[in-house]
Scaffold this motif. Structure first.
Motif, mmCIF file in Angstrom:
data_model
loop_
_atom_site.group_PDB
_atom_site.id
_atom_site.type_symbol
_atom_site.label_atom_id
_atom_site.label_comp_id
_atom_site.label_asym_id
_atom_site.label_seq_id
_atom_site.Cartn_x
_atom_site.Cartn_y
_atom_site.Cartn_z
ATOM 1 N N TYR A 159 3.108 14.953 23.028
ATOM 2 C CA TYR A 159 3.818 14.812 21.932
ATOM 3 C C TYR A 159 5.436 15.471 22.181
ATOM 4 O O TYR A 159 5.470 16.550 22.666
ATOM 5 C CB TYR A 159 3.350 15.395 20.720
ATOM 6 N N GLY A 160 6.214 14.642 22.238
ATOM 7 C CA GLY A 160 7.896 14.969 22.587
ATOM 8 C C GLY A 160 8.127 15.307 23.945
ATOM 9 O O GLY A 160 8.951 16.061 24.210
ATOM 10 N N VAL A 161 7.105 15.029 24.799
ATOM 11 C CA VAL A 161 7.310 15.255 26.317
ATOM 12 C C VAL A 161 7.916 14.205 27.187
ATOM 13 O O VAL A 161 7.426 13.053 26.929
ATOM 14 C CB VAL A 161 5.796 15.355 26.769
ATOM 15 N N ARG A 162 8.917 14.508 27.752
ATOM 16 C CA ARG A 162 9.583 13.464 28.623
ATOM 17 C C ARG A 162 9.515 13.964 29.989
ATOM 18 O O ARG A 162 9.805 15.096 30.500
ATOM 19 C CB ARG A 162 11.192 13.603 28.302
ATOM 20 N N LEU A 163 8.596 13.058 30.782
ATOM 21 C CA LEU A 163 8.551 13.738 32.187
ATOM 22 C C LEU A 163 9.620 13.454 33.056
ATOM 23 O O LEU A 163 10.361 12.332 33.259
ATOM 24 C CB LEU A 163 7.287 12.872 32.696
ATOM 25 N N HIS A 164 9.787 14.327 34.136
ATOM 26 C CA HIS A 164 10.864 14.253 35.123
ATOM 27 C C HIS A 164 10.151 14.634 36.512
ATOM 28 O O HIS A 164 9.530 15.473 36.869
ATOM 29 C CB HIS A 164 11.940 15.470 35.052
ATOM 30 N N PRO A 165 10.054 13.551 37.371
ATOM 31 C CA PRO A 165 9.424 13.507 38.532
ATOM 32 C C PRO A 165 9.779 14.551 39.442
ATOM 33 O O PRO A 165 11.388 15.046 39.813
ATOM 34 C CB PRO A 165 9.744 12.150 39.126
ATOM 35 N N ALA A 166 9.169 15.472 40.144
ATOM 36 C CA ALA A 166 9.249 16.445 41.061
ATOM 37 C C ALA A 166 8.205 16.804 42.297
ATOM 38 O O ALA A 166 7.355 16.116 42.178
ATOM 39 C CB ALA A 166 9.565 17.911 40.248
ATOM 40 N N LYS A 167 8.490 17.896 43.166
ATOM 41 C CA LYS A 167 7.420 17.892 44.027
ATOM 42 C C LYS A 167 7.423 19.574 44.023
ATOM 43 O O LYS A 167 8.422 20.207 43.912
ATOM 44 C CB LYS A 167 7.740 17.457 45.640
ATOM 45 N N ASP A 168 6.102 20.018 44.423
ATOM 46 C CA ASP A 168 6.086 21.572 44.293
ATOM 47 C C ASP A 168 6.340 21.816 45.997
ATOM 48 O O ASP A 168 6.555 20.896 46.882
ATOM 49 C CB ASP A 168 4.688 21.872 44.030
#
Length: 1045
Positions: free
Chosen positions: A225-234
């Motif tokens: 809910y309300g989450v907008r994903l932003h691609p990344a790497k650790d």
């Protein structure tokens, strides 16, 4: 086209200064002027998929465009929303509110800017407006369709069923399947169609507003809910997704949350090229490194996400908008970006304070039109349960009563907006004055400025009642309830009823002139009052005697609540046992008879003193001690009845616990206007009255010299009453605590055994509790063995739901402002759980520290830990900042279905609710002082922008002023809770030029009151000050022993 120059802003709709919009500028600052010059057209896509074009100056900042959209939608809570668009590199970014629009949107003709939800609060009940909840529901619908809001099939079907209910209404299988065939709400809808239809069948009778409420109730519990994903790497190169929420920064692998960093744990956020850095606070129990590093696709992606994090942290965690950094002299280092706008706390406070005008809005996809009521009563900004406006209304007068001004109600006339609702007039239909009223003497301004706090919550009654004078009150506003009152007009009606849900479709005339502020003889002039005041004796003893008379009138009315009104109610229904009747009424009727004669004697003596009966008789009649002595000696013969009142109180509460019919009868009686306090308070009035006699006689003895003719009688009467008070003192203290515990029990749900032997109430009040979701307002209740914390319930009963308890045995307390960065912050460490709370001010924090420390000491001296309060106390193995947050909100989905169930009506203006809305606290010490500081009498009252003074009968009791037309009235017309108000003397600049005037003000609410003499002025100041500022504990403990039930 949305022409921003022609549309009022949300701020102006709520009555703020023109052109100030929804700015959060400091007092005295002016908003920057909107740049003139060439206009640019920007297309905005709304949440209902429509598009609107807005023309704004090219050099205008982004805030101008957002304000224009909010104004176009009549959206008050616009701060939760934002504008997003693809920049020149095709990265979706938020419109910066401080930068010029032309520098952000390079080719506006080819860009569509989307108006979407930006900040998702932890609890949808924090959204006060139905329109706001509707827009959030549209956002949830959009996220479902786009696959952003992932959830189980059951949850998805349940969500869609509420959307269908909102759009087409009640269940009809053929219509449902046809509608679902035409509209795709989720990707795999066909496979879930049967489940959706089955769930929809359960929603019959649910309005679109309630469907939105339930939709958000379910959606907020979902992980995405309300989450907008932003691609990344650790650091290891594993693909992950980062997101930001109200609680902090989240880490996902696919759609599964694998980690979360609460704001309380984050010390610093930064980015360096493509690297996003999170610096954590040192924690010996954590296995994480001090700094976490994530790699994003590019610097622009990284900076965009960093900005979103900064804004979320500021919006949910700060009390106010951060101040801009000073510009560097030579060169800058790092980004100058900062959050611009109101924080969530400021939004909640802003909506609470404004009784904003409700306007219509259209649900584009719904066949059922939702209307935000244009009723004459004030808005209900804190309504926890959305309700559709009723499509019927009535404005009727009692039998034989004429309409105010001599005219009956005519349809087609606009009702006047209530005091805080009224903004700039935007209705094309001109507003007309009520018949019989004039604009002279400031009456025109009075319509928008004058307001009262109404004595009762009438909207929650489920059963019809006989026509009675009504003030149209509502619960839930920051001032409990307020009334728009016209200070000039014709004769007052004897009985007026205003429907609490006046629909715009049935607009009535607007001659609702409250008898509270309209004297049939017209407003009294100042010269008349001055002349009348000069005829009174000037001796202080006369005014002390007059205080005995005025308070005796009120006391007699309070006795009649039991002997007449309650007895009449009980006699009509066979729900009270005969043994209980014989314990209550035979012990009150002799008191009523005795004090009726006592009052006659006092008034006869005052008439002689004033010269009204025999103008030339003086001397022996200028005293009151002999009357007091005679009647106090008579009271001693009634002591046997006084001893029974504590027993009657206990027996009544026992009977209520054992009989639902008796409980219902007492609850319904408390909703009647005549029962302006809780029923059990009236049962203790005779004991409290003894304290008043003692105080009056102490003042008389102090005033008279030993040689005075009245001194001997006054001293003898004081000795007699002191003896009676000493005998009944232990019973009174015990019963006050017993009564307070039972009163609190009515305000709480989720408590099993609040009233037990040995438990003593100490303090209640509003504090902000720090959890993973940020600072959340909670109501705290401190007893001598346990501390409870609660939240405002979602039920129509307006009760507070208990979320947790902290036994005081073994508890420690420490100030922790530096640790958490929150002003006036305390950490309470129990044996099983720790919590962090923040008070609204330094003085509030000190009160809590003193009382909690005293309670801890009491608990340590007791035999051991307190018994469990709650039916089930979940174990706590989480960190202090996470523990209660999950416990309070992660209930199962079934809770959403029970939150809107009809519950029994409940008094909505209790002290607990006042403390909640005024963000303050009150202790048992304060209640004890309030019992001693009661006062009645005539006062002249004036509003801030009115010219005339009006005479009212005013009763001060239980931290509240109750207003009557005259002392003969059986019930108050309105009330003003005083907790949180400031008491001052008007300055010369306020241009009043009258003696004995005091001023009460709370935020924008200002009242002036005039007393008739220096003595009465000082007495009103004394008793009101006791309600507006807490007494020290030593004041009461010096003359009260510690008795508990």
């Amino acid at each position: 086209m949305g022409e921003i120059e022609q549309r009022p802003t949300p701020g102006s709709r709520l009555g703020t200064a023109e052109n100030s919009g929804i700015s959060t500028l400091e007092h005295g600052q002016k908003p920057p002027p909107t740049p003139s010059g060439k206009l640019m057209s920007v297309r905005i896509q709304m949440l209902d998929d429509t598009q609107e074009a807005f023309e704004v100056p090219q050099r205008a900042p982004g805030k101008v465009l957002l304000d224009a959209v909010c104004s176009h939608l009549n959206l008050v809570e616009g701060d939760y929303f934002g504008l997003e668009f693809p920049d020149h590199k095709k990265i979706t970014v938020w419109l910066d509110l401080l930068k010029p629009i032309v520098k952000q949107i390079r080719r506006p003709k080819h860009v569509v800017v989307k108006f979407v939800v930006k900040f998702f609060p932890p609890d949808h009940t924090q959204l006060q407006e139905e329109l706001t909840r509707y827009l959030f529901a549209l956002q949830v619908k959009q996220d479902l369709a786009q696959g952003r809001l992932t959830c189980s099939d059951t949850s998805a079907a349940l969500l869609v069923s509420h959307i269908v209910q909102s759009e087409i209404g009640d269940f009809d299988e053929a219509s449902d399947r046809e509608h679902l065939a035409k509209n795709k709400y989720i990707p795999q809808q066909d496979a879930l169609e049967d489940k959706i239809v089955e769930f929809h069948h359960n929603h019959i009778g649910q309005t679109p507003a309630e469907s939105d409420f339930q939709l958000l109730e379910i959606a907020r519990r979902l992980e995405m809910y309300g989450v907008r994903l932003h691609p990344a790497k650790d650091r290891e190169g594993t693909k992950i997704n980062l997101a930001v929420a109200n609680t902090g920064i989240l880490v996902f692998q696919g759609f599964t949350k694998i980690n979360a960093f609460n704001w309380a744990k984050v010390r610093k956020l930064s980015f360096k090229r493509k690297r996003f850095l999170i610096k954590l606070r040192p924690d010996v129990n954590s296995s994480y490194q001090d700094t976490l590093e994530f790699l994003m696709a590019s610097r622009d992606f990284c900076k965009s996400f960093w900005k979103i994090c900064v804004e979320h942290h500021a919006f949910f965690r700060l009390f106010e908008e951060p101040k801009p950094k000073p510009k560097p002299v030579l060169f800058s280092r790092g980004s100058s970006f900062r959050f611009s706008g109101r924080t969530q706390k400021q939004v909640l406070d802003y909506v609470k304070e404004g009784g904003h005008k409700k306007v219509q809005f259209e649900r584009k996809h719904s066949k059922i039109h939702s209307i935000r009521s244009l009723a004459t009563q004030p808005a209900e900004p804190n309504s926890e349960v959305p309700k559709q406006a009723q499509q019927s209304a009535s404005l009727t007068f009692g039998e034989g009563a004429a309409s105010p001004g001599g005219q009956s109600c005519q349809p087609g006339r606009d009702p006047p907006a209530s005091a805080d609702e009224r903004g700039p007039q935007r209705n094309p239909t001109p507003q007309r004055s009520p018949a019989g009223s004039t604009k002279a003497d400031g009456a025109g301004r009075a319509e928008t400025e004058e307001e009262e706090e109404v004595v009762k919550d009438r909207t929650q009654q489920s059963r019809p009642r006989p026509p009675q004078p009504s003030t149209g009150s509502l619960t839930g506003s920051p001032h409990l309830s307020e009334l728009s009152i016209n200070s000039q007009g014709g004769a007052a009606p004897t009985s007026t009823v205003l429907s609490p849900n006046l629909s715009p479709d049935t607009k009535q005339a607007s001659p609702l002139v409250s008898p509270l502020l309209n004297d049939q003889a017209g407003p009294r002039t100042d010269d008349e009052d001055d002349g009348r005041r000069k005829r009174f004796p000037t001796d202080k003893a006369y005014f002390i005697a007059k205080e005995v008379s005025t308070t005796e009138r009120t006391y007699l009315k309070d006795l009649e609540v039991i002997t007449s009104w309650f007895q009449s109610t009980v006699s009509k229904e066979d729900s009270m046992p005969e043994t209980l009747k014989s314990l209550i009424f035979p012990n009150f009727e002799p008191l009523h008879k005795f004090h009726t004669n006592f009052l006659k004697e006092i008034e006869q003596r005052l008439a002689l003193w004033e010269g009204r009966s025999n103008a030339h008789i003086r001397g022996d009649y200028q005293r009151i001690g002999d009357v007091m002595l005679k009647n106090i000696q008579g009271m001693k013969q009634l002591a046997v009845h006084l001893w029974k009142h504590g027993e009657a109180l206990e027996a009544l509460e026992t009977g209520i616990r054992g009989s639902r019919r008796l409980e219902s009868l007492c609850r319904d009686f408390e909703l009647q206007k005549v029962c302006y306090l809780s029923l059990n308070t009236f049962l203790l009035r005779p004991l409290h009255r003894l304290m008043h006699y003692k105080q009056v006689l102490e003042r008389l003895c102090k005033h008279h010299p030993p040689s005075h003719a009245d001194f001997r009688d006054c001293r003898a009467a004081l000795a007699e009453i002191t003896e009676m008070v000493a005998q009944l003192h232990g019973t009174m203290i015990k019963m006050e605590n017993f009564q307070k515990l039972h009163e609190l029990k009515k305000d709480l749900i989720g408590v099993d055994n609040l009233v037990i032997p040995g438990r003593e109430f100490i303090r209640l009040g509003s504090l902000s509790k720090l959890s993973g979701k940020g600072l959340q307002q909670r109501m705290f209740f401190l007893f001598n063995d346990v501390l409870l914390y609660t939240s405002r319930g979602l039920t129509a009963s307006n009760q507070f739901k208990v979320h947790g308890q902290l036994p005081l045995y073994g508890m420690t307390m420490e100030e922790s402002e530096d640790e958490w960065g929150v002003p006036h912050c305390l950490t309470l460490r129990g044996q099983r759980q720790s919590i962090v709370v923040a008070a609204s001010s330094r003085s509030e924090m000190e009160k809590w520290v003193e009382d909690i420390q005293m309670a801890i000491d009491l608990a340590e001296k007791s035999s051991g830990p307190a018994p469990e309060f709650l039916a089930s106390s979940p174990p706590d193995s989480k960190s202090p900042e996470e523990a209660a947050g999950d416990q309070e909100s992660e209930d199962d989905l079934s809770a959403s279905r029970t939150s809107l169930e009809r519950q029994a009506p409940h008094r909505g203006n209790t002290m607990v609710h006042v403390c909640w809305h005024r963000n303050t606290s009150v202790s048992m010490v304060d209640f004890s002082v309030a019992v001693e500081n009661q006062l009645s009498g005539n006062l002249l009252r004036k509003f801030k922008n009115s010219n005339g003074w009006q005479k009212l009968w005013v009763v001060f009791t239980n931290f509240c002023l109750f207003f009557y037309k005259s002392h003969q009235d059986s019930h108050p017309l309105a009330s003003l809770p005083l907790l949180g108000y400031s008491l001052t003397i008007p300055s010369e600049s306020e241009d009043l030029h009258k003696d004995y005037v005091f001023k009460l003000h709370f935020k924008s609410h200002v009242y002036y009151f005039r007393a008739e003499s220096e003595y009465t002025f000082e007495r009103w100041m004394e008793v009101i000050r006791s309600a507006t500022s807490s007494a020290s504990r030593a004041h009461v403990l010096s003359h009260k022993e510690s008795h508990v039930y």
